[in-house]
Design a protein around this motif. Structure first.
Motif, PDB file in Angstrom:
ATOM      1  N   LEU A 154      -9.740   8.093  -1.096  1.00 44.47           N
ATOM      2  CA  LEU A 154      -9.618   7.125  -0.006  1.00 44.47           C
ATOM      3  C   LEU A 154     -10.216   7.681   1.285  1.00 44.47           C
ATOM      4  O   LEU A 154     -10.953   6.987   1.999  1.00 44.47           O
ATOM      5  N   ALA A 155      -9.906   8.942   1.588  1.00 40.23           N
ATOM      6  CA  ALA A 155     -10.474   9.572   2.789  1.00 40.23           C
ATOM      7  C   ALA A 155     -11.995   9.636   2.690  1.00 40.23           C
ATOM      8  O   ALA A 155     -12.711   9.387   3.674  1.00 40.23           O
ATOM      9  N   PHE A 215       0.824  -1.211   0.000  1.00 37.55           N
ATOM     10  CA  PHE A 215       0.000   0.000   0.000  1.00 37.55           C
ATOM     11  C   PHE A 215       0.855   1.256   0.000  1.00 37.55           C
ATOM     12  O   PHE A 215       0.573   2.215  -0.724  1.00 37.55           O
ATOM     13  N   THR A 216       1.904   1.274   0.812  1.00 38.95           N
ATOM     14  CA  THR A 216       2.747   2.472   0.918  1.00 38.95           C
ATOM     15  C   THR A 216       3.903   2.478  -0.071  1.00 38.95           C
ATOM     16  O   THR A 216       4.573   3.499  -0.225  1.00 38.95           O
ATOM     17  N   ALA A 250       2.223   6.526   0.860  1.00 39.57           N
ATOM     18  CA  ALA A 250       1.775   5.964  -0.414  1.00 39.57           C
ATOM     19  C   ALA A 250       1.821   7.028  -1.510  1.00 39.57           C
ATOM     20  O   ALA A 250       2.223   6.746  -2.653  1.00 39.57           O
ATOM     21  N   PHE A 251       1.450   8.266  -1.170  1.00 40.10           N
ATOM     22  CA  PHE A 251       1.508   9.360  -2.137  1.00 40.10           C
ATOM     23  C   PHE A 251       2.956   9.698  -2.488  1.00 40.10           C
ATOM     24  O   PHE A 251       3.303   9.837  -3.673  1.00 40.10           O
ATOM     25  N   THR A 260      -1.033   6.816   4.292  1.00 36.97           N
ATOM     26  CA  THR A 260      -1.492   7.332   3.005  1.00 36.97           C
ATOM     27  C   THR A 260      -0.505   8.349   2.447  1.00 36.97           C
ATOM     28  O   THR A 260      -0.258   8.388   1.232  1.00 36.97           O
ATOM     29  N   ARG A 261       0.070   9.192   3.324  1.00 41.88           N
ATOM     30  CA  ARG A 261       1.058  10.165   2.858  1.00 41.88           C
ATOM     31  C   ARG A 261       2.260   9.465   2.242  1.00 41.88           C
ATOM     32  O   ARG A 261       2.777   9.898   1.201  1.00 41.88           O
ATOM     33  N   GLN A 293      -6.628  10.618  -5.652  1.00 46.15           N
ATOM     34  CA  GLN A 293      -6.908   9.267  -5.173  1.00 46.15           C
ATOM     35  C   GLN A 293      -6.811   9.193  -3.652  1.00 46.15           C
ATOM     36  O   GLN A 293      -7.579   8.483  -3.004  1.00 46.15           O
ATOM     37  N   ALA A 294      -5.859   9.940  -3.080  1.00 46.95           N
ATOM     38  CA  ALA A 294      -5.756   9.987  -1.618  1.00 46.95           C
ATOM     39  C   ALA A 294      -7.009  10.618  -1.024  1.00 46.95           C
ATOM     40  O   ALA A 294      -7.520  10.164   0.006  1.00 46.95           O
ATOM     41  N   GLY A 320      -2.830   9.704   9.220  1.00 44.57           N
ATOM     42  CA  GLY A 320      -2.749   9.761   7.761  1.00 44.57           C
ATOM     43  C   GLY A 320      -1.378   9.502   7.184  1.00 44.57           C
ATOM     44  O   GLY A 320      -1.170   9.659   5.970  1.00 44.57           O
ATOM     45  N   MET A 332     -10.993   7.004  -6.384  1.00 42.29           N
ATOM     46  CA  MET A 332      -9.855   6.139  -6.085  1.00 42.29           C
ATOM     47  C   MET A 332      -9.366   5.395  -7.321  1.00 42.29           C
ATOM     48  O   MET A 332      -8.172   5.108  -7.455  1.00 42.29           O
TER      49      MET A 332
END
Length: 256
Positions: free
Chosen positions: A132-133, A76-77, A118-119, A115-116, A128-129, A112, A151
């Motif tokens: 997800l939120a 994921f990341t 992953a970005f 997710t950060r 997309q982030a 978060g 997403m």
């Protein structure tokens, strides 16, 4: 690699409180080393799971459960990621988080931060982030559908298409300005004018949607106002398609 990404983070990925199963996620270069420290055994093969026991630094058995390992960049990341699936006991969760906090190179994740990362690692873009939120916050099927489309890259594709049109138009215009002595057909300029007008119309249409997506995501706050016994509750129930308002001869309760 930034200092932030050199650190390995961990956090409870499921809601706090008692449950049948709790998931603790780790991400970063020391995720596998942390898993080996907890299990007293080698990490599983990449992209696989094992049933194992988890131990505190003192050697005390904490719990038995499943450990999954996702090797970078297939996670994921985009980093090495480990997930611990354990019993959702408050004491089990607390002892495992305490054990992880005592391992060198590990720290609790900020809100978060997975997710950060992953970005930052190119696993998703900003739209997309945001999707997800929105999916996590979705309370209705319509909100969920909109979040899923975002997403999946629908909004990214829309913006990328406009960007490509702008870059192409800019390249044609720069070529016309930089090479005035070249016999660039007039049709190129006419076509460029059409492209710019089409792009302008697309942007204006997108801006003139009355923020429908935002309204769907945030919901609407509506007041049904009227005299007593005017049928406000009946109207609310009709619009909701269920008995959302409970009415008695003494009082009217707020919508559930």
């Amino acid at each position: 690699m930034s200092t932030e990404l050199k650190e390995t983070i961990f956090a409870l990925a499921t809601p706090a409180g008692k449950s049948g199963v709790a998931v603790i996620r780790l991400s970063g270069p020391r995720a596998c080393a942390a898993l080996e420290s907890l299990t007293h055994r080698d990490s599983p093969a990449p992209n696989s799971a094992i049933f194992t026991k988890f131990y505190a630094p003192s050697g005390t058995l904490v719990d038995a459960g499943i450990a999954l390992y996702f090797k970078a960049p297939k996670s994921f990341t985009g980093e090495d990621v480990v997930e611990l699936q354990v019993h959702g006991s408050l004491v089990v969760i607390r002892e495992l988080l305490e054990a992880l906090s005592q391992i060198d190179g590990l720290r609790p994740a900020e809100p978060g931060e997975f997710t950060r990362r992953a970005f930052i690692n190119g696993k998703m873009d900003l739209t997309q982030a945001e999707g997800l939120a929105d999916l996590i916050d979705a309370a209705t099927p319509a909100q969920k559908s909109q979040a899923m489309r975002q997403m999946e890259g629908d909004l990214s594709g829309f913006y990328d298409s406009m960007r490509n049109q702008i870059v192409t138009a800019l390249a044609h215009m720069e070529a016309y300005i930089d090479f005035p002595d070249e016999e660039i057909p007039e049709s190129v300029l006419l076509g460029l004018n059409g492209e710019v007008l089409s792009l302008k119309a697309t942007i204006e249409k997108a801006l003139a949607d009355n923020r429908r997506g935002e309204a769907l995501r945030e919901g609407l706050h509506i007041v049904i106002l009227g005299a007593p016994n005017a049928g406000k509750s009946s109207l609310l129930n009709l619009l909701a398609g269920r008995d959302a308002a409970i009415v008695s001869h003494k009082r009217a309760c707020a919508a559930r």
